[in-house]
Scaffold this active site. Sequence first.
Site, PDB file in Angstrom:
ATOM      1  N   ASP A 216       0.860  -1.179   0.000  1.00  0.00           N
ATOM      2  CA  ASP A 216       0.000   0.000   0.000  1.00  0.00           C
ATOM      3  C   ASP A 216       0.895   1.228   0.000  1.00  0.00           C
ATOM      4  O   ASP A 216       1.980   1.213   0.591  1.00  0.00           O
ATOM      5  CB  ASP A 216      -0.898   0.024   1.243  1.00  0.00           C
ATOM      6  CG  ASP A 216      -2.022  -0.999   1.185  1.00  0.00           C
ATOM      7  OD1 ASP A 216      -2.497  -1.299   0.084  1.00  0.00           O
ATOM      8  OD2 ASP A 216      -2.428  -1.470   2.264  1.00  0.00           O
TER       9      ASP A 216
ATOM     10  N   ASP B 276      -7.109  -1.491  -4.608  1.00  0.00           N
ATOM     11  CA  ASP B 276      -8.179  -1.109  -3.683  1.00  0.00           C
ATOM     12  C   ASP B 276      -9.151  -0.130  -4.336  1.00  0.00           C
ATOM     13  O   ASP B 276     -10.365  -0.196  -4.115  1.00  0.00           O
ATOM     14  CB  ASP B 276      -7.593  -0.480  -2.417  1.00  0.00           C
ATOM     15  CG  ASP B 276      -6.712  -1.433  -1.628  1.00  0.00           C
ATOM     16  OD1 ASP B 276      -6.894  -2.659  -1.751  1.00  0.00           O
ATOM     17  OD2 ASP B 276      -5.831  -0.944  -0.895  1.00  0.00           O
TER      18      ASP B 276
END
Length: 174
Positions: free
Chosen positions: A120, A138
């Site tokens: 991330d 995401d």
Amino acid sequence: MSPKTRWFWSLAATVLVGDVVSKRLAEQALQPMHVPHEIVGDVLRFTLTYNRGAAFSMSLGEYSRWGFAVMATIVLVVLLRSLASTPAGDRWQGAAIGLVSGGALGNLIDRLRHPNGVVDFIDIGLGDVRFWIFNVADMGVTFGAIMLIIAMLKTPAQAPPPESVLRSRSSLRH
């Protein structure tokens, strides 16, 4: 190739390639981990981190990596079955399923590739008020899920006809 299939493959591939490439670049350029790199002031920063859990740091403890990998695989199978039952001309649902599938596959690849978890790096907020750090996969899952919800809300439920219609039909037969 039907419109739904074109939209599915185009968006699934775009999200998957964008996710894989951006994560590799993030791992190379954003060292050391957890150090913010301002992109648009304090609002948009890139901060490398790894998430062993799932969305919003949900965790299955020591089984997170493989548990979430199995769940992602099941979700992908369900999505592909849903695509197969989608009408050929339904571009909206094909696009939605493509976005979710591309994202799910991108994060699945990370789970299989990294013992540290999913990469991330997109960090949005103001000062100490920050959203969870996320990635391109995401975004695909989120926007695709929103599109699927909209598609479900737009599709009228298969309700039985009102009683007045049934009565008028039966009176025509007599």
